[in-house]
Every structure is written in C-alpha cells, then in structure tokens.
Design a protein around this motif. Structure first.
Motif, PDB file in Angstrom:
ATOM      1  N   PRO A 201       0.666  -1.089  -0.229  1.00 37.42           N
ATOM      2  CA  PRO A 201       0.048  -0.216   0.186  1.00 37.42           C
ATOM      3  C   PRO A 201       0.790   1.070  -0.215  1.00 37.42           C
ATOM      4  O   PRO A 201       0.313   2.557  -0.400  1.00 37.42           O
ATOM      5  N   ARG A 202       2.066   0.571   0.061  1.00 41.71           N
ATOM      6  CA  ARG A 202       2.926   2.456   0.441  1.00 41.71           C
ATOM      7  C   ARG A 202       3.034   3.299  -1.209  1.00 41.71           C
ATOM      8  O   ARG A 202       3.109   3.001  -1.693  1.00 41.71           O
ATOM      9  N   VAL A 203       3.345   4.157  -1.222  1.00 43.07           N
ATOM     10  CA  VAL A 203       2.978   5.244  -1.858  1.00 43.07           C
ATOM     11  C   VAL A 203       4.447   5.226  -1.845  1.00 43.07           C
ATOM     12  O   VAL A 203       4.884   5.187  -3.254  1.00 43.07           O
ATOM     13  N   ALA A 241       1.792   4.038  -9.270  1.00 48.81           N
ATOM     14  CA  ALA A 241       1.290   3.977 -10.586  1.00 48.81           C
ATOM     15  C   ALA A 241       1.059   5.837 -10.235  1.00 48.81           C
ATOM     16  O   ALA A 241       0.657   6.427 -11.322  1.00 48.81           O
ATOM     17  N   LYS A 242      -0.471   6.041  -9.170  1.00 43.11           N
ATOM     18  CA  LYS A 242      -1.193   6.723  -9.509  1.00 43.11           C
ATOM     19  C   LYS A 242      -0.156   8.359  -8.982  1.00 43.11           C
ATOM     20  O   LYS A 242      -0.575   9.487  -9.987  1.00 43.11           O
ATOM     21  N   LEU A 243       0.765   8.551  -8.443  1.00 43.47           N
ATOM     22  CA  LEU A 243       1.823   8.744  -8.330  1.00 43.47           C
ATOM     23  C   LEU A 243       2.518   9.459  -9.391  1.00 43.47           C
ATOM     24  O   LEU A 243       3.110  10.423  -9.247  1.00 43.47           O
ATOM     25  N   ALA A 244       3.669   8.611  -9.862  1.00 40.09           N
ATOM     26  CA  ALA A 244       3.565   8.878 -11.493  1.00 40.09           C
ATOM     27  C   ALA A 244       2.931   9.349 -12.440  1.00 40.09           C
ATOM     28  O   ALA A 244       3.207  10.366 -13.153  1.00 40.09           O
ATOM     29  N   ILE A 245       1.465   8.737 -12.319  1.00 38.80           N
ATOM     30  CA  ILE A 245       0.622   9.978 -12.628  1.00 38.80           C
ATOM     31  C   ILE A 245       0.717  11.698 -12.845  1.00 38.80           C
ATOM     32  O   ILE A 245       0.384  12.205 -13.413  1.00 38.80           O
ATOM     33  N   ARG A 246       0.354  11.356 -11.260  1.00 40.03           N
ATOM     34  CA  ARG A 246       0.617  12.823 -10.956  1.00 40.03           C
ATOM     35  C   ARG A 246       1.633  13.695 -10.853  1.00 40.03           C
ATOM     36  O   ARG A 246       1.860  14.971 -11.512  1.00 40.03           O
ATOM     37  N   ARG A 247       2.800  13.023 -11.103  1.00 37.44           N
ATOM     38  CA  ARG A 247       3.690  13.833 -10.826  1.00 37.44           C
ATOM     39  C   ARG A 247       4.108  14.218 -12.523  1.00 37.44           C
ATOM     40  O   ARG A 247       4.973  15.517 -13.331  1.00 37.44           O
ATOM     41  N   ARG A 248       4.033  12.579 -13.506  1.00 37.18           N
ATOM     42  CA  ARG A 248       4.179  13.383 -15.245  1.00 37.18           C
ATOM     43  C   ARG A 248       3.509  15.136 -15.179  1.00 37.18           C
ATOM     44  O   ARG A 248       3.287  15.531 -15.590  1.00 37.18           O
ATOM     45  N   ILE A 249       2.348  14.679 -14.689  1.00 32.62           N
ATOM     46  CA  ILE A 249       1.883  15.875 -14.790  1.00 32.62           C
ATOM     47  C   ILE A 249       2.014  17.085 -14.252  1.00 32.62           C
ATOM     48  O   ILE A 249       2.098  18.482 -14.933  1.00 32.62           O
ATOM     49  N   ALA A 250       2.649  16.792 -13.585  1.00 36.17           N
ATOM     50  CA  ALA A 250       3.011  18.393 -11.984  1.00 36.17           C
ATOM     51  C   ALA A 250       4.506  18.885 -13.284  1.00 36.17           C
ATOM     52  O   ALA A 250       4.891  19.979 -13.167  1.00 36.17           O
ATOM     53  N   ALA A 258       9.836   6.595 -17.726  1.00 35.73           N
ATOM     54  CA  ALA A 258       9.201   5.647 -17.556  1.00 35.73           C
ATOM     55  C   ALA A 258       8.848   5.185 -15.702  1.00 35.73           C
ATOM     56  O   ALA A 258       9.516   6.641 -15.053  1.00 35.73           O
ATOM     57  N   PRO A 259       8.901   4.942 -15.494  1.00 39.26           N
ATOM     58  CA  PRO A 259       8.045   4.907 -13.849  1.00 39.26           C
ATOM     59  C   PRO A 259       8.349   5.250 -12.663  1.00 39.26           C
ATOM     60  O   PRO A 259       8.582   5.946 -11.892  1.00 39.26           O
ATOM     61  N   ASN A 260       9.951   4.077 -13.390  1.00 38.97           N
ATOM     62  CA  ASN A 260      11.011   5.462 -12.426  1.00 38.97           C
ATOM     63  C   ASN A 260      11.647   6.060 -11.791  1.00 38.97           C
ATOM     64  O   ASN A 260      11.800   6.606 -11.086  1.00 38.97           O
ATOM     65  N   TYR A 448     -10.797   6.050  -7.946  1.00 39.01           N
ATOM     66  CA  TYR A 448     -10.164   6.112  -8.967  1.00 39.01           C
ATOM     67  C   TYR A 448      -9.493   5.133  -8.957  1.00 39.01           C
ATOM     68  O   TYR A 448      -8.085   4.199  -8.149  1.00 39.01           O
ATOM     69  N   TRP A 449     -10.193   3.893  -9.821  1.00 40.72           N
ATOM     70  CA  TRP A 449      -9.825   2.348  -9.171  1.00 40.72           C
ATOM     71  C   TRP A 449      -8.563   2.003  -9.754  1.00 40.72           C
ATOM     72  O   TRP A 449      -8.262   2.274 -10.873  1.00 40.72           O
ATOM     73  N   GLY A 450      -7.292   1.341  -8.642  1.00 43.84           N
ATOM     74  CA  GLY A 450      -6.679   0.774  -9.174  1.00 43.84           C
ATOM     75  C   GLY A 450      -5.739   0.175 -10.672  1.00 43.84           C
ATOM     76  O   GLY A 450      -4.675   0.951 -10.539  1.00 43.84           O
ATOM     77  N   GLU A 451      -6.778  -0.688 -10.381  1.00 42.49           N
ATOM     78  CA  GLU A 451      -6.693  -1.531 -11.886  1.00 42.49           C
ATOM     79  C   GLU A 451      -6.294  -0.309 -13.616  1.00 42.49           C
ATOM     80  O   GLU A 451      -5.453  -0.843 -14.314  1.00 42.49           O
ATOM     81  N   ASP A 452      -7.408   0.455 -13.310  1.00 43.76           N
ATOM     82  CA  ASP A 452      -7.899   1.695 -14.312  1.00 43.76           C
ATOM     83  C   ASP A 452      -6.159   2.696 -13.893  1.00 43.76           C
ATOM     84  O   ASP A 452      -5.343   2.907 -15.275  1.00 43.76           O
ATOM     85  N   ALA A 453      -5.484   2.602 -13.070  1.00 47.04           N
ATOM     86  CA  ALA A 453      -4.851   3.637 -13.289  1.00 47.04           C
ATOM     87  C   ALA A 453      -3.095   3.338 -13.157  1.00 47.04           C
ATOM     88  O   ALA A 453      -2.395   3.686 -14.100  1.00 47.04           O
ATOM     89  N   LEU A 454      -3.284   1.690 -13.071  1.00 51.71           N
ATOM     90  CA  LEU A 454      -1.782   0.602 -14.049  1.00 51.71           C
ATOM     91  C   LEU A 454      -1.829   0.528 -15.320  1.00 51.71           C
ATOM     92  O   LEU A 454      -1.187   0.816 -15.577  1.00 51.71           O
ATOM     93  N   PHE A 455      -3.474   1.155 -15.830  1.00 55.46           N
ATOM     94  CA  PHE A 455      -3.347   1.095 -17.414  1.00 55.46           C
ATOM     95  C   PHE A 455      -2.865   2.258 -17.626  1.00 55.46           C
ATOM     96  O   PHE A 455      -2.103   2.499 -18.658  1.00 55.46           O
TER      97      PHE A 455
END
Length: 596
Positions: A201-203, A241-250, A258-260, A448-455
């Motif tokens: 669960p950890r961000v 995954a959610k954090l990576a998306i938000r950081r891409r936008i920010a 890449a996600p890492n 936001y459902w986690g599995e959708d965030a993965l995609f």
C-alpha cells in the motif's frame, strides 16, 4: 471478412474488453444508434463508458438485484457512499413521480471474516467497497443522467473484480459484515483471485528496477494481452502508478518518463515557479468526473451561485452546470460580445461562481480570450475552470489563467483507448487556492480504481513523443482538406480566427493538437466521404489511431437546430488524428475525397 473498423458495434480498439469506443462505421449506423434501431443496438458489443453501461457492470447489477432487489427495481453502481447519496438525491429531485420515488442505497463492504489467516507482513488485502442505488425501474432514465453527467459510476474493471468478490462471499451487505466480524474477529487475508490483487500500500515503496514495474513480460515484448497485465505496473505499486501519473502532469511532461524516473522526480518542480507539485493534481475516474466534482467543490468553497459556460462546450459540461446547483448562463458563441454581456451582468451586481470554458473548444476548435476572462474574473470575483483536453498539456499552458485546469486523461494522455481517467489541477497562485485546497482536503474522495491507474500509467509513458507526431499529422490533414473545392470549412486552431488567443498560450514547442472538424457544401458529400473513409469511426478522441465521427449527430441528435444556432452544423465530421504514417493518412483521405 470485414475489417474491424467496418463492423457495426465492434469494440474500438478491436478485441479490447474495456475499449472506450465502438464502431459506427456509416452515417446510417450513427442515426440508427441515436434512434435505438434494433439492427444497430443488437450488435453493440460495447460503447463509450459514460453512455453505454458495460456488460460487466450490467452483470453485477443483475447479481445484486437478484439478492437485494424488489420486483420492478433497477440499480446503478457507484464506488462510495458519498457518490451514491448524490445519485439518490438527484433522482428524488429530478423525478416527475408524485410522491417522490423510493430510492435506497445498499452498501457492500469487504467481509473480513471470509479469510481467517493472517497475511504476510509484505501484503495488505485489496478490496473494493461498492454502493448500489436501487430505484423503481421507471426512474432508470433519471438515474442514467446522473451516471452520464457525473462520470463517477464504477468502471468495468472494478465491476469484474467486485463480481468475483460478490460471488465468493467476500463482498457483503454492511450490516452483515459487521455481524460476521463480531462472530469471527480474526485478521483478514487478501481475497482469492488473480495474484495481481495482492499489493503493497505504501506510496513510497521502492522501485528497484524496470522489471519490478513491467511484471512477467519485458518492456520490449510486443505481446499485449490485456487480461495478463504483464506490461503494466505490478499491483503492488498501485499507489506508485497514481503518483507517477500525477508527477508526469505536474512535471509538465517535458519528456517521455519511465515510471521509476517519474517516481524520482522532485515534488517541488513544475510549470509554475513557486511550488506547483503533484500535491495540486487530483485524479478522477473520468474527465467528466473532474468537471463535475470541480463544480461541486467550488460551490462548497465559494457559495451557491450561478456559473457561466463560455463557448460551445462538450454536452455534459453544460448539463452539469444547468442541472446541479442554481444553474448557469450559457454563452454558446464564445465571442467578445458574450464577454461584454457577462461584464454588464457583473457590473449590475450579478454574482458568478465560476466561468467554465474549453481550450480550444470541441468541436469548433475556437480558443477563448483567456487574458480578458482572467481580468474579468479578478475584477468581479469569480473562478475560472479551463478544460484543456483538446489542447493538452504539451501544446498549451493555460494554468496561469485558471483557478482549476481539468482534463480527460481518457483521451490523448492515454491514447490506447482502453481506460478512463481524469485530472484536476489547482493553480497554487490562484486567488481561491487556499479555499479550494481546504475543501478538497476534507471532501475529495480518491475513487480512481487501482487497476485502471495501472493501465493509464503504462499508456502515458510515451505521451511526449506521441504528441509531436499527432500534431504533424493533423496539420497535414487540415491542409489537405482546406485545399479541396467541395470542402466548406475546416475547423483547426491554426486556421481559426481565434488563433492569436491560442498562440498566446501555446508552449514553446507546442503544436495545434490532433483534433479537427470539417463541413462540406452538401450533406450528401459529407455522408459520402464519411462512409468511404477507411479508418475507425466511433465516439471519443485522442486515440493513437485516427478516429472520426459525425459529431453533431452523436452529441446533439435531439437538438440539432439548437446546435446550429452556434455554428455547429448537423453534418459536421470530427476527425481525431492518430499516429499512422503521414503518407498513409493522406492516401486514405484522398481516396475518400475521390468519391465527390
């Protein structure tokens, strides 16, 4: 055998269980869809998720009705009690039934007593609570309005997961869950099912290598079977995954990340000097959810006042402002005269909550005068909400003029057309930032459902390189269409009378986007060209492949004369340009135009 793009009702992309578009390959098929004709509706394998309730959701609805429903009841499914309550209130308020219909909410939660063993220290159970709003079947149309406008219904992937939980007895009615837990107070174990549902669960969980994120199929593999999730983040990294998306936008998406790399970005960088970070980015189940909830949060933070819809908008934005709250003023032409009228209203003492606009607008691709809008907002104390879905982060920077920027991540940010998502971004320099931040801190729900965030995370890794190619292709197609003698008008930001307003916000290396619209001198010509185009044809935009639709027909079939008042012709064709080879697209359009 017909190619997939020519099959009525087929998923777009082909063979994609959670596709966000559906093939309506002819003008006649689009009319048939709008009129509910059997020859079209019987072939529908899927549809745009806010308009067509996915079969996996329909199946779960029936399972819940069989257990909890009464005769002649129907149901809608939502991810939280808060959203379910909003739906219940909407049905009661909008229903024409006297007395008000009986609407009830069934809250389903994880049965912690189902699995008696203790999980390993490195695992935490993942489950999805669920709320079913049950109502008399004759109120279905009203309930569907809330589903469509709010964009907050459960996703098809969440429904599949909940179906398994429900059938296994791991998802039960809330009062029963409490009773079972009292009788069997043992720690929970992750529910049965695919291994992908055990997660950390950890961000801040450490990503050690690319293979940690790509799972069993390597980054270079061309195999992509949706059900295996091999090329997506392991579920252990849903929060990442959610954090990576938000950081891409920010981080303004200056390059493919890449996600890492995204996870290692500082949270202090960003487009605005002085602190714009991922903490100002919020993820939603859909783009419309971002708009719906932004409006809701604004009313909570700034008061119950009318808003303004400026410019001809996507249909549901206007419906949200009209149906939720005290209503709105609609300026469908998006003209300077409209702003003059708004200024006069404000001068006379009218208080405005917020002005909502698109940059550029859909489908006429007109850019609003954000400089003047910002001046009016500052002078008369209203917020500005800008939907930049069509322009997108890389082409335009509208945040300096907005209090909130909203976007549909379903579109070009994802590109693969197999997942929904949306975002809202608070401007940390906006005058209402602190009030909105405080409101979101208490009222925002991460649904936001986690599995959708993965995609979405996986799809958005190459966003930057895709945009450059799409921009080039769209300009080429616009030029081609503009040169044809039977073409009446091409709507594209580069050639719009509002180009100076667009250029004012265009990024240094930004283009004019991948969306354009075209009209012909006769309806017959429009139909002939549309039917002949050898591309995918269906709802949505921003896909990696070129996608066309008779937009006004689909979005405004019951109000064509109304749309025409604002310059939106009934035979307008909207084209969302994709990543195909430019020469290939030119050949396709030339063959279609050759029928004229």
């Amino acid at each position: 055998m017909l190619p997939t793009h020519a099959i009525v009702g087929a998923a777009i992309p082909a063979d994609t269980p959670h596709a966000v578009s559906v093939s309506l390959p002819t003008w006649r098929a689009n009319v048939g869809y709008e009129e509910g004709q059997e020859w079209v509706m019987s072939k529908m394998k899927t549809g745009y998720p806010r308009f067509y309730i996915h079969k996996s959701i329909q199946k779960l609805v029936q399972s819940i009705l069989q257990k909890f429903g009464q005769p002649d009841e129907d149901a809608m499914l939502f991810p939280s009690p808060g959203v379910a309550k909003q739906c219940k209130q909407f049905i009661k308020q909008r229903s024409k039934t006297i007395p008000a219909p009986n609407v009830r909410v069934i809250e389903l939660v994880y049965n912690k007593s189902k699995n008696p063993k203790t999980p390993k220290d490195s695992e935490t159970p993942i489950w999805s609570d669920l709320c079913a709003v049950l109502f008399p079947a004759e109120e279905f149309k009203c309930a569907k309005e809330f589903w469509q406008h709010s964009g907050d219904g459960v996703s098809s992937r969440r429904a599949e997961f909940c179906q398994r939980e429900f059938e296994e007895g791991s998802l039960v009615e809330k009062s029963l869950a409490a009773e079972l837990e009292d009788n069997n107070p043992t720690p929970p174990l992750a529910p049965k099912g695919p291994k992908r549902y055990s997660r950390l669960p950890r961000v801040d969980a450490k990503v050690h290598s690319q293979s940690d994120l790509n799972g069993e199929i390597g980054e270079d593999s061309s195999t992509y079977v949706e059900e295996r999730f091999g090329r997506n983040l392991d579920v252990a990294f849903i929060e990442n995954a959610k954090l990576a998306i938000r950081r891409r936008i920010a981080g303004t998406l200056k390059s493919n990340l890449a996600p890492n790399d995204a996870l290692e970005q500082s949270d202090e960088g960003g487009r605005l000097e002085g602190g714009f970070s991922e903490n100002d980015v919020y993820l939603h189940p859909s783009g419309m959810s971002a708009i719906f909830n932004t409006h809701r949060f604004l009313m909570s933070a700034l008061g119950y006042k009318k808003s303004v819809s400026y410019g001809f908008p996507y249909i549901d934005t206007l419906k949200i402002l009209q149906k939720f709250g005290p209503g709105c003023y609609f300026y469908g032409n998006g003209s300077q005269e409209d702003l003059d009228d708004l200024q006069a209203k404000c001068e006379s003492g009218e208080e405005i909550l917020a002005l909502f606009c698109e940059f550029p607008s859909n489908p006429l691709l007109k850019a609003p005068n954000l400089v003047r809008i910002r001046e009016l907002a500052d002078k008369y104390n209203f917020a500005v909400v800008i939907d930049e879905t069509v322009g997108n982060f890389l082409n335009v920077n509208v945040l300096p003029y907005a209090d909130v920027v909203v976007s549909s991540l379903t579109k070009v940010f994802s590109g693969d057309a197999n997942v929904m998502g949306g975002s809202s971004v608070l401007n940390p320099k906006g005058r209402y930032y602190q009030q909105l931040k405080q409101t979101l801190n208490t009222e925002f729900e991460d649904n936001y459902w986690g599995e959708d965030a993965l995609f979405l995370e996986r799809n958005s890794r190459d966003f930057v390189s895709r945009i450059a190619r799409i921009n080039k292709n769209a300009e080429t197609i616009s030029d081609l269409l503009r040169q044809h003698p039977r073409v009446k008008e091409v709507y594209y930001p580069k050639y719009s009378p509002t180009k100076p307003y667009y250029d004012n916000c265009r990024c240094e290396n930004g283009g004019y986007g991948g969306l354009l619209s075209v009209t012909f001198y006769s309806r017959e010509d429009a139909i002939a060209v549309f039917d002949t185009m050898e591309i995918s044809k269906g709802p949505s935009l921003g896909t990696n492949f070129t996608l066309a639709s008779p937009y006004t027909l689909l979005a405004h079939y019951g109000e064509l004369d109304w749309a025409a008042q604002f310059g939106v012709a009934s035979d307008l064709i909207r084209i969302s340009v994709g990543l195909e080879e430019t020469d290939e697209l030119v050949d396709i359009l030339n063959r279609a135009l050759a029928v004229l």
